[in-house]
Scaffold this active site. Sequence first.
Site, PDB file in Angstrom:
ATOM      1  N   GLY A  58      31.323  44.331  -7.328  1.00  0.00           N
ATOM      2  CA  GLY A  58      31.755  45.703  -7.117  1.00  0.00           C
ATOM      3  C   GLY A  58      30.597  46.664  -6.920  1.00  0.00           C
ATOM      4  N   ARG A  83      28.739  48.419  -8.937  1.00  0.00           N
ATOM      5  CA  ARG A  83      27.540  48.207  -9.755  1.00  0.00           C
ATOM      6  C   ARG A  83      26.749  47.014  -9.235  1.00  0.00           C
ATOM      7  NH1 ARG A  83      24.926  45.889 -14.186  1.00  0.00           N
ATOM      8  NH2 ARG A  83      23.845  47.428 -15.487  1.00  0.00           N
ATOM      9  N   CYS A  84      27.447  45.939  -8.863  1.00  0.00           N
ATOM     10  CA  CYS A  84      26.768  44.753  -8.328  1.00  0.00           C
ATOM     11  C   CYS A  84      25.962  45.083  -7.075  1.00  0.00           C
ATOM     12  CB  CYS A  84      27.779  43.666  -7.987  1.00  0.00           C
ATOM     13  SG  CYS A  84      28.660  42.967  -9.398  1.00  0.00           S
ATOM     14  N   MET A  85      26.479  46.013  -6.261  1.00  0.00           N
ATOM     15  CA  MET A  85      25.869  46.307  -4.964  1.00  0.00           C
ATOM     16  C   MET A  85      24.726  47.309  -5.044  1.00  0.00           C
ATOM     17  SD  MET A  85      29.034  46.474  -2.281  1.00  0.00           S
ATOM     18  CE  MET A  85      29.758  47.949  -3.017  1.00  0.00           C
TER      19      MET A  85
END
Length: 427
Positions: free
Chosen positions: A412, A414-416
């Site tokens: 999501g 945060r991951c990106m």
Amino acid sequence: MSSIQETTRERETTKLSHPINVTSEIGTLKTVLLKRPGKEVENLVPEYLQRLLFDDIPYLPIIQREHDYFAETLKNRGVEVLYLEKLVSETLNNSELKNQFVDDILRESNANVNGAGKALKEYLLSFSTPDMVDKIMSGVLKKEIETSKKTRLYELMEDHYPFYLDPMPNLYFTRDPAASMGNGLTINKMREPARRRESLFMEYIIKHHPRFAGHDVPVWLDRDYEFPIEGGDELILSNEVIAIGVSARTSARAIEKLALNLFKKNSSFKKVLAVEIPKSRAFMHLDTVFTMVDYDKFTIHPAIQGPEGNMNVYILEKGPDEDHVNITHRNNLQEALKEALGLSELILIPCGGGDEIAAAREQWNDGSNTLAIAPGVVVTYDRNYISNQLLREHGIEVIEVLSSELSRGRGGPRCMSMPIVREDLRK
């Protein structure tokens, strides 16, 4: 102006001039690192999805459109957006460094090179630096090397695998290969072979890019450490407290080594919470099931907790000497967080409202993976409407971004994103 005011101003100027400053999950985001999905996504094919850690194949024009929308959303909120591919190109600003980088990439890709290293190096160095970086990220097909360059029997009798260099489709998840922590960072050893080369980009950027080189940026744990750790498991809860997931991708040994290094090098961090989560594809990192959205509010996927909220949380603090940490055990995440952060109350907001079906569906689509850009302001995927509504009911401003193709990579907002600079929280 008094001498005290001048000293304070000098300190603030020095702090702001340092290229990395992340002392919380929720401080106003000033600078972030992204990677725009590229040709590496189109080099995914069904037969090799598992090898490259994907469950599906995103449609490149749409995933790029969605990623651009995400980047523009951040820019519209005053965030400086840096792109990984551009920083790498700017880093490799002389032929010696460019040669060294290609040698390192080929050495770490040895399993796929199959003896074609010399021809591959010549091929990569034939491109301009930006095009070479794109080619390394997107992968090199065997058919790209001219047959005349293949002079050995094992080069001519290749197996059916199509790549000399595997594509790196996970690169748009910039959170994992390296993670800012205080005024330094971890440059991570990734658990899965498909991702291990990714942190090499950040190692070069920190050492050689003009924005970072010469600033003596502390590397709390480097990519040569033998046990894995990934940025999706590293959460900066305050300038004194870090939470790290013991997960499918991050080992307990790496967490303890990181804690020792932080305490030894006199960083501001005094406590590391090691939070054990189920080791599964669905619960890949701590931030897929738990993120901070305000001073006293967190998202959580209820499935990581046992009855009465029980789960294993270990608090690591400075030990009697520099080679040991003190470890105490807690069995309730909410209580451990309140204790570590000095909060009397703390709210855990359940993904999907805690509903058996909605929670599982929205967690799979990263309903708990929020990116805070200021206290109480988060960026989320639009598809997780139940979780998003619940966040709003708890007073959180929710900024939704498009997600039909981005979410296929199992990560999501945060991951990106890899925050590089956040404003310190006011006390």
